[in-house]
Design a protein around this motif. Structure first.
Motif, mmCIF file in Angstrom:
data_model
loop_
_atom_site.group_PDB
_atom_site.id
_atom_site.type_symbol
_atom_site.label_atom_id
_atom_site.label_comp_id
_atom_site.label_asym_id
_atom_site.label_seq_id
_atom_site.Cartn_x
_atom_site.Cartn_y
_atom_site.Cartn_z
ATOM 1 N N LEU A 159 -26.432 -8.933 31.646
ATOM 2 C CA LEU A 159 -26.801 -10.123 30.871
ATOM 3 C C LEU A 159 -28.228 -9.991 30.349
ATOM 4 O O LEU A 159 -28.506 -10.246 29.174
ATOM 5 C CB LEU A 159 -26.659 -11.383 31.715
ATOM 6 N N THR A 188 -29.047 -9.546 26.399
ATOM 7 C CA THR A 188 -29.897 -10.541 25.747
ATOM 8 C C THR A 188 -31.003 -9.841 24.968
ATOM 9 O O THR A 188 -31.285 -10.185 23.813
ATOM 10 C CB THR A 188 -30.503 -11.510 26.779
ATOM 11 N N GLY A 228 -29.463 -8.109 21.958
ATOM 12 C CA GLY A 228 -29.103 -9.116 20.962
ATOM 13 C C GLY A 228 -30.321 -9.667 20.251
ATOM 14 O O GLY A 228 -30.293 -9.901 19.039
ATOM 15 N N LEU A 229 -31.395 -9.879 20.993
ATOM 16 C CA LEU A 229 -32.644 -10.367 20.399
ATOM 17 C C LEU A 229 -33.207 -9.346 19.415
ATOM 18 O O LEU A 229 -33.589 -9.687 18.294
ATOM 19 C CB LEU A 229 -33.681 -10.663 21.495
ATOM 20 N N ALA A 270 -33.342 -15.340 19.657
ATOM 21 C CA ALA A 270 -33.073 -15.433 21.091
ATOM 22 C C ALA A 270 -31.781 -16.210 21.343
ATOM 23 O O ALA A 270 -31.019 -15.880 22.250
ATOM 24 C CB ALA A 270 -34.240 -16.095 21.810
ATOM 25 N N GLY A 305 -28.831 -13.905 20.371
ATOM 26 C CA GLY A 305 -28.802 -12.834 21.371
ATOM 27 C C GLY A 305 -28.311 -13.335 22.713
ATOM 28 O O GLY A 305 -27.504 -12.682 23.374
ATOM 29 N N GLY A 306 -28.773 -14.510 23.112
ATOM 30 C CA GLY A 306 -28.338 -15.095 24.382
ATOM 31 C C GLY A 306 -26.860 -15.450 24.379
ATOM 32 O O GLY A 306 -26.152 -15.238 25.369
ATOM 33 N N THR A 307 -26.396 -16.004 23.261
ATOM 34 C CA THR A 307 -24.971 -16.348 23.151
ATOM 35 C C THR A 307 -24.105 -15.106 23.230
ATOM 36 O O THR A 307 -23.094 -15.084 23.943
ATOM 37 C CB THR A 307 -24.698 -17.097 21.831
ATOM 38 N N ALA A 358 -24.861 -12.356 24.690
ATOM 39 C CA ALA A 358 -24.964 -11.853 26.061
ATOM 40 C C ALA A 358 -24.066 -12.651 27.008
ATOM 41 O O ALA A 358 -23.402 -12.078 27.871
ATOM 42 C CB ALA A 358 -26.409 -11.910 26.531
ATOM 43 N N ILE A 359 -24.024 -13.971 26.849
ATOM 44 C CA ILE A 359 -23.206 -14.813 27.735
ATOM 45 C C ILE A 359 -21.720 -14.525 27.527
ATOM 46 O O ILE A 359 -20.966 -14.388 28.493
ATOM 47 C CB ILE A 359 -23.532 -16.299 27.522
ATOM 48 N N THR A 390 -20.969 -11.145 28.997
ATOM 49 C CA THR A 390 -20.998 -11.192 30.455
ATOM 50 C C THR A 390 -19.750 -11.849 31.018
ATOM 51 O O THR A 390 -19.180 -11.368 32.000
ATOM 52 C CB THR A 390 -22.265 -11.920 30.943
#
Length: 67
Positions: A19, A23, A26-27, A33, A36-38, A40-41, A44
């Motif tokens: 994760l 992230t 993705g960033l 961010a 990228g965070g979405t 990654a989630i 994951t």
């Protein structure tokens, strides 16, 4: 044979590391961010599910074990 709890803990720890890396990737790739965070989630969640299933299947296969 490994317990389900052990397989789950291993999968969670592995996916937390993934994760963080996803992230960051993705960033860097998107410059955002949030995006990228979405990514990654979602990655994951899918990876964790597939890894737990994969580990449980292999836990039941006797091939290659020195028992």
């Amino acid at each position: 044979m490994e317990t389900r709890q052990r397989s789950l803990v291993k999968a969670v720890i592995w996916n937390l590391m993934g994760l963080g890396m996803m992230t960051l990737v993705g960033l860097i790739a998107t410059g955002s961010a949030a995006v990228g965070g979405t990514l990654a989630i979602v990655n994951t969640a899918i990876g964790l599910t597939l890894y737990v299933i994969y580990e449980r299947v292999w836990a039941g296969i006797r091939w290659g074990r020195n028992v």
